[in-house]
Design a protein around this motif. Structure first.
Motif, PDB file in Angstrom:
ATOM      1  N   ALA A 240       0.807  -1.211  -0.055  1.00 40.14           N
ATOM      2  CA  ALA A 240       0.022  -0.003  -0.098  1.00 40.14           C
ATOM      3  C   ALA A 240       0.603   1.207   0.028  1.00 40.14           C
ATOM      4  CB  ALA A 240      -0.980   0.132   1.029  1.00 40.14           C
ATOM      5  N   LEU A 241       1.969   1.167   0.831  1.00 44.92           N
ATOM      6  CA  LEU A 241       2.659   2.486   0.965  1.00 44.92           C
ATOM      7  C   LEU A 241       3.701   2.536  -0.412  1.00 44.92           C
ATOM      8  CD1 LEU A 241       4.066   4.867   2.372  1.00 44.92           C
ATOM      9  CD2 LEU A 241       5.838   3.089   3.197  1.00 44.92           C
ATOM     10  N   GLY A 242       4.022   1.561  -1.002  1.00 50.01           N
ATOM     11  CA  GLY A 242       5.013   1.505  -2.155  1.00 50.01           C
ATOM     12  C   GLY A 242       3.870   1.903  -3.189  1.00 50.01           C
ATOM     13  N   SER A 243       2.594   1.472  -3.296  1.00 55.85           N
ATOM     14  CA  SER A 243       1.897   2.058  -4.676  1.00 55.85           C
ATOM     15  C   SER A 243       1.449   3.504  -4.313  1.00 55.85           C
ATOM     16  CB  SER A 243       0.409   1.243  -4.342  1.00 55.85           C
ATOM     17  OG  SER A 243       0.686  -0.271  -4.542  1.00 55.85           O
ATOM     18  N   TRP A 244       0.968   3.885  -3.215  1.00 54.02           N
ATOM     19  CA  TRP A 244       1.002   5.438  -3.059  1.00 54.02           C
ATOM     20  C   TRP A 244       2.171   6.197  -3.289  1.00 54.02           C
ATOM     21  CZ3 TRP A 244       3.028   9.142   0.620  1.00 54.02           C
ATOM     22  CH2 TRP A 244       2.352  10.113   0.871  1.00 54.02           C
ATOM     23  N   LEU A 245       3.248   5.872  -2.763  1.00 56.58           N
ATOM     24  CA  LEU A 245       4.167   6.761  -3.186  1.00 56.58           C
ATOM     25  C   LEU A 245       4.525   6.661  -4.871  1.00 56.58           C
ATOM     26  CD1 LEU A 245       7.002   5.860  -0.226  1.00 56.58           C
ATOM     27  CD2 LEU A 245       5.798   7.899  -0.839  1.00 56.58           C
ATOM     28  N   ALA A 246       4.447   5.671  -5.150  1.00 57.54           N
ATOM     29  CA  ALA A 246       4.769   5.637  -6.648  1.00 57.54           C
ATOM     30  C   ALA A 246       3.792   6.494  -7.268  1.00 57.54           C
ATOM     31  CB  ALA A 246       4.653   4.096  -7.108  1.00 57.54           C
ATOM     32  N   THR A 247       2.345   6.408  -6.989  1.00 53.68           N
ATOM     33  CA  THR A 247       1.492   7.122  -7.556  1.00 53.68           C
ATOM     34  C   THR A 247       1.552   8.757  -7.430  1.00 53.68           C
ATOM     35  OG1 THR A 247      -0.170   5.286  -7.569  1.00 53.68           O
ATOM     36  CG2 THR A 247      -1.085   7.699  -7.884  1.00 53.68           C
ATOM     37  N   ARG A 248       2.058   9.028  -6.130  1.00 53.15           N
ATOM     38  CA  ARG A 248       2.217  10.394  -5.855  1.00 53.15           C
ATOM     39  C   ARG A 248       3.630  11.065  -6.627  1.00 53.15           C
ATOM     40  NH1 ARG A 248       0.874  13.831  -1.760  1.00 53.15           N
ATOM     41  NH2 ARG A 248       2.596  15.143  -0.648  1.00 53.15           N
ATOM     42  N   ARG A 249       4.378  10.416  -6.819  1.00 51.85           N
ATOM     43  CA  ARG A 249       5.769  10.594  -7.305  1.00 51.85           C
ATOM     44  C   ARG A 249       5.385  10.855  -8.886  1.00 51.85           C
ATOM     45  NH1 ARG A 249      10.127  13.033  -6.285  1.00 51.85           N
ATOM     46  NH2 ARG A 249      11.272  11.770  -7.644  1.00 51.85           N
ATOM     47  N   LEU A 250       5.015   9.728  -9.562  1.00 51.43           N
ATOM     48  CA  LEU A 250       4.730   9.825 -10.898  1.00 51.43           C
ATOM     49  C   LEU A 250       3.740  11.079 -11.192  1.00 51.43           C
ATOM     50  CD1 LEU A 250       3.991   6.125 -11.756  1.00 51.43           C
ATOM     51  CD2 LEU A 250       5.882   7.752 -12.505  1.00 51.43           C
ATOM     52  N   SER A 251       2.623  11.488 -10.327  1.00 53.12           N
ATOM     53  CA  SER A 251       1.869  12.545 -10.583  1.00 53.12           C
ATOM     54  C   SER A 251       2.567  13.655 -10.578  1.00 53.12           C
ATOM     55  CB  SER A 251       0.811  12.563  -9.563  1.00 53.12           C
ATOM     56  OG  SER A 251      -0.024  11.709  -9.392  1.00 53.12           O
ATOM     57  N   ARG A 252       3.621  13.888  -9.873  1.00 51.85           N
ATOM     58  CA  ARG A 252       4.599  15.240  -9.750  1.00 51.85           C
ATOM     59  C   ARG A 252       5.220  15.321 -11.095  1.00 51.85           C
ATOM     60  NH1 ARG A 252       7.181  15.502  -3.574  1.00 51.85           N
ATOM     61  NH2 ARG A 252       5.228  16.034  -2.536  1.00 51.85           N
ATOM     62  N   MET A 253       5.822  14.078 -11.571  1.00 48.33           N
ATOM     63  CA  MET A 253       6.777  14.105 -12.787  1.00 48.33           C
ATOM     64  C   MET A 253       5.871  13.943 -14.093  1.00 48.33           C
ATOM     65  SD  MET A 253       9.015  10.708 -11.504  1.00 48.33           S
ATOM     66  CE  MET A 253       9.897  10.691 -12.850  1.00 48.33           C
ATOM     67  N   LEU A 254       4.615  13.810 -14.042  1.00 51.12           N
ATOM     68  CA  LEU A 254       3.944  13.529 -15.296  1.00 51.12           C
ATOM     69  C   LEU A 254       2.899  14.723 -15.597  1.00 51.12           C
ATOM     70  CD1 LEU A 254       3.600   9.675 -15.715  1.00 51.12           C
ATOM     71  CD2 LEU A 254       5.092  11.132 -16.608  1.00 51.12           C
ATOM     72  N   LEU A 255       2.455  15.216 -14.478  1.00 50.92           N
ATOM     73  CA  LEU A 255       1.147  16.116 -14.548  1.00 50.92           C
ATOM     74  C   LEU A 255       1.924  17.559 -14.604  1.00 50.92           C
ATOM     75  CD1 LEU A 255      -1.493  14.579 -12.531  1.00 50.92           C
ATOM     76  CD2 LEU A 255      -1.058  14.458 -15.043  1.00 50.92           C
ATOM     77  N   PRO A 256       1.237  18.632 -15.249  1.00 52.34           N
ATOM     78  CA  PRO A 256       1.888  19.973 -15.170  1.00 52.34           C
ATOM     79  C   PRO A 256       1.510  20.643 -13.803  1.00 52.34           C
ATOM     80  CG  PRO A 256       0.072  19.654 -16.394  1.00 52.34           C
ATOM     81  CD  PRO A 256       0.303  18.374 -16.144  1.00 52.34           C
TER      82      PRO A 256
END
Length: 256
Positions: A240-256
């Motif tokens: 759960a923690l890994g999924s949350w961190l991955a989603t959060r980090r990817l959002s910062r990298m991919l979304l304006p």
């Protein structure tokens, strides 16, 4: 429609299955089985004959086998969520194109994790068949070993997906090996926790591979204990923690 009401993570999985169909899917099974099988034969059976002086090498091999099963699931999961994902994220900019479609960043993260779990489970299943065929499984509880491998793969896939979002250079992935290799050697893969000084035992017990080994070792040997429930909770929390961190980090990298 774009949003959490219509998750489309399965489309990422279908994409990977299509690519896998065009390649050589049997490579996954071979790569997942070959290395742990060598360890099993050289250490589990070879050294086991020295440990079991009466020739009962299977006793030690059966102790090592579930640890190597957990290691196979771990290695496959980390491999799947680092190399290829890094390339698509940092070089090909594959996900930059995906977020312009109805798929969300959450779909990308969860889809990649699910695809990794699927491939890692295939490798683990093949190795489980090998150790069963060699008579290294001694309990019907081993029927739950494959679902347990799914959980192990899920935890490490999510962790690998989170880790890859902070790795900027491809060669920096070798730092993951600086974590995984010592964990493989010292997480009770070849000897019990009791061999460590008491001050170090909580440190070893905190390792995710240790928890994975405890779960699979209990199921394949029939030595059930409350610590296995702790391992399940630990791995679920890690996933759960890994999924949350991955989603959060990817959002910062991919979304304006």
């Amino acid at each position: 429609m774009k949003g959490p009401l219509m998750p489309a993570a399965h489309l990422i999985v279908l994409r990977h299955l299509w690519v896998l169909r065009k390649g050589r899917p049997w490579n996954l099974a071979v790569n997942g089985v070959f290395e742990p099988f060598l360890y099993l034969m050289s250490i589990g059976v070879g050294i086991g004959q020295l440990i079991d002086g009466d020739g009962g090498a299977i006793a030690y091999a059966a102790y090592v086998a579930p640890a190597l099963l957990a290691t196979s699931a771990m290695n496959s999961a980390i491999s799947e969520t680092t190399g290829s994902v890094w390339w698509r994220l940092r070089f090909e900019k594959f996900y930059d194109a995906i977020v312009t479609t109805p798929l969300t960043v959450r779909d990308i993260a969860h889809g990649e994790i699910a695809a990794s779990v699927l491939r890692s489970t295939l490798s683990a299943a093949c190795f489980l068949l090998v150790i069963t065929g060699f008579g290294m499984v001694h309990s019907w509880w081993a029927l739950l070993a494959l679902p347990a491998c799914v959980l192990v793969a899920y935890a490490f896939s999510a962790a690998g997906m989170a880790a890859i979002t902070v790795i900027r250079e491809f060669h920096h992935q070798q730092y993951l090996q600086l974590v995984m290799l010592p964990m493989f050697l010292f997480a009770t893969t070849f000897y019990p926790l009791s061999v460590y000084p008491q001050v170090l035992q909580p440190v070893v017990a905190a390792l995710p591979l240790y928890q994975s080994i405890e779960l699979l070792r209990g199921l394949t040997t029939g030595d059930l204990h409350p610590g296995m429930l702790v391992a399940v909770g630990y791995l679920l929390a890690m996933a759960a923690l890994g999924s949350w961190l991955a989603t959060r980090r990817l959002s910062r990298m991919l979304l304006p």
